[in-house]
Design an enzyme around this catalytic site. Structure first.
Site, PDB file in Angstrom:
ATOM      1  N   LYS A 124      13.587  15.934 -47.443  1.00  0.00           N
ATOM      2  CA  LYS A 124      13.349  16.536 -46.134  1.00  0.00           C
ATOM      3  C   LYS A 124      12.260  15.777 -45.376  1.00  0.00           C
ATOM      4  O   LYS A 124      12.438  15.379 -44.229  1.00  0.00           O
ATOM      5  CB  LYS A 124      12.934  18.001 -46.278  1.00  0.00           C
ATOM      6  N   LYS A 159      13.561  25.872 -44.352  1.00  0.00           N
ATOM      7  CA  LYS A 159      14.057  25.582 -45.697  1.00  0.00           C
ATOM      8  C   LYS A 159      12.935  25.042 -46.568  1.00  0.00           C
ATOM      9  O   LYS A 159      11.976  24.430 -46.079  1.00  0.00           O
ATOM     10  CB  LYS A 159      15.203  24.558 -45.637  1.00  0.00           C
ATOM     11  N   ARG A 209      27.758  13.911 -43.651  1.00  0.00           N
ATOM     12  CA  ARG A 209      27.151  13.089 -44.697  1.00  0.00           C
ATOM     13  C   ARG A 209      27.667  11.658 -44.515  1.00  0.00           C
ATOM     14  O   ARG A 209      28.877  11.413 -44.542  1.00  0.00           O
ATOM     15  CB  ARG A 209      27.530  13.630 -46.075  1.00  0.00           C
ATOM     16  N   ARG A 224      30.885  18.425 -43.356  1.00  0.00           N
ATOM     17  CA  ARG A 224      31.014  19.646 -44.151  1.00  0.00           C
ATOM     18  C   ARG A 224      30.929  20.835 -43.205  1.00  0.00           C
ATOM     19  O   ARG A 224      29.875  21.117 -42.649  1.00  0.00           O
ATOM     20  CB  ARG A 224      29.942  19.669 -45.237  1.00  0.00           C
ATOM     21  N   ARG A 232      25.245  27.354 -43.487  1.00  0.00           N
ATOM     22  CA  ARG A 232      24.987  26.145 -44.266  1.00  0.00           C
ATOM     23  C   ARG A 232      26.220  25.253 -44.377  1.00  0.00           C
ATOM     24  O   ARG A 232      27.285  25.700 -44.779  1.00  0.00           O
ATOM     25  CB  ARG A 232      24.496  26.536 -45.663  1.00  0.00           C
ATOM     26  N   ASP A 272      22.137  12.906 -43.788  1.00  0.00           N
ATOM     27  CA  ASP A 272      22.734  14.126 -43.261  1.00  0.00           C
ATOM     28  C   ASP A 272      22.407  14.213 -41.781  1.00  0.00           C
ATOM     29  O   ASP A 272      21.230  14.170 -41.384  1.00  0.00           O
ATOM     30  CB  ASP A 272      22.199  15.361 -43.995  1.00  0.00           C
ATOM     31  N   GLU A 280      18.254  15.121 -43.036  1.00  0.00           N
ATOM     32  CA  GLU A 280      17.778  14.819 -44.382  1.00  0.00           C
ATOM     33  C   GLU A 280      18.188  13.398 -44.760  1.00  0.00           C
ATOM     34  O   GLU A 280      19.186  12.871 -44.254  1.00  0.00           O
ATOM     35  CB  GLU A 280      18.341  15.793 -45.425  1.00  0.00           C
ATOM     36  N   ASN A 282      19.032  11.877 -48.322  1.00  0.00           N
ATOM     37  CA  ASN A 282      19.221  12.213 -49.728  1.00  0.00           C
ATOM     38  C   ASN A 282      19.120  10.949 -50.572  1.00  0.00           C
ATOM     39  O   ASN A 282      19.916  10.016 -50.410  1.00  0.00           O
ATOM     40  CB  ASN A 282      20.579  12.875 -49.931  1.00  0.00           C
TER      41      ASN A 282
END
Length: 313
Positions: A124, A159, A209, A224, A232, A272, A280, A282
């Site tokens: 994050k 979050k 993603r 997604r 989410r 993301d 984000e 990842n």
């Protein structure tokens, strides 16, 4: 190559979704020996990094996807490369494993992703190093700062910094009667930092993603789409996956981030992006290899293993 793979127990993976298995199958097809090791198998002995490891044979068979040889002690410096694919939580044990892998790296082994960068780049917080790519955001544990942020931006998402799979993500509006208790709970009574961001309405169109290998994005995104009534965009939270073309803004964000990824030895990352904003980066164990193959006909496993070969040989 002799290729080590640090991963959670192979018998527990989701065969249909697991990206690490896709990597291993590709590496085996290319003739590499694969040394399987679970996170608890790494250790240091008198200044050298080791693991209790088993050679593994993998198969594209949902009923029988692996078989292991007897476990033996392996000196990590005898391997050519190691893939660090341990899933979060990013806790003390994860950090200790990066120390073991960093010792192996100093002895000449290529580790993907770089262990030091795994420690440094919280998924994050790392995104905030590229503020030009992000929506308005705040990282803090301070009660007043959090409340002021909600009051200013009216519609927000909060979050934990160490969550994954959509766990403990809340949407908070300025008139939410549960505001105080949500803030107390997610910050552990204002003792742990969290991230709060301005809500991005385009989440309804999907949390994109984009996998990036050696600084180069795949030529599509896996969006997604949240389940009905869900906030989410995480597959683990019931989202559905669809393929999307990269927008000009997506490509621009990838180009903004890429030089830092290369500098930090982050061979494989998953960006993301919601709407026009990076949310984000990842770095621990990015997934969606199988979704890219099925939805986009992009063989990410092949591209990834070829990059590992190029760097390691």
């Amino acid at each position: 190559m002799k290729l080590g793979v640090v991963m959670d127990p192979i018998e527990t993976i989701n065969f249909k979704k697991d990206s690490t298995l896709a990597m291993m199958i590709e590496a085996q097809q290319k003739g590499h020996e694969i040394f399987y090791m679970t996170p608890d198998a790494l250790f240091i002995n008198s200044g050298n990094a080791f693991a209790i490891s088993s050679k593994v044979e993998v198969r594209n068979d949902p009923a029988n996807w692996f078989s292991l040889e007897d476990a033996t002690r392996v000196k990590l410096s005898d391997l050519d490369a190691i893939l660090m694919r341990q899933d979060p939580p990013f806790n003390s044990e994860y950090i200790y494993n990066t120390y073991v892998l960093e010792m192996a790296s100093r002895h000449g082994v290529n580790i993907f992703n770089n262990p030091k960068s795994l420690r440094d780049c919280n998924e994050k917080v790392f995104a905030t190093e590229f503020p030009q790519c992000c929506t308005k955001h705040l990282v803090t544990s301070n009660k007043e700062l959090l409340k002021n942020f909600v009051e200013e931006y009216k519609d927000t998402v909060i979050k934990p910094l160490d969550g994954m799979g959509g766990a403990s993500i809340f949407r908070i509006k300025d008139n939410d009667p549960n505001l105080s208790v949500i803030l107390e709970t997610i910050t552990n009574h204002f003792s742990e930092k969290v991230m709060i961001q301005e809500y991005i309405p385009e989440i309804l169109e999907g949390d994109k993603r984009i996998l990036v290998i050696n600084g180069k994005p795949m030529q599509a995104a896996i969006a997604r789409i949240p389940a009905q009534g869900e906030l989410r965009g995480n597959l683990a939270a019931g989202a559905s996956a669809v393929a999307k073309s990269l927008s000009e803004r997506d490509v621009w964000i990838c180009n903004q981030v890429a030089p830092s990824l290369i500098e930090k030895g982050l061979l494989l990352v998953g960006l993301d992006i919601i709407g026009d904003y990076l949310t984000e980066v990842n770095v621990t164990s990015p997934t969606c290899f199988k979704e890219y193959k099925e939805l986009c006909d992009i063989d990410v496993a092949q591209i990834f293993i070829e990059s590992v070969e190029e760097i390691s040989q």
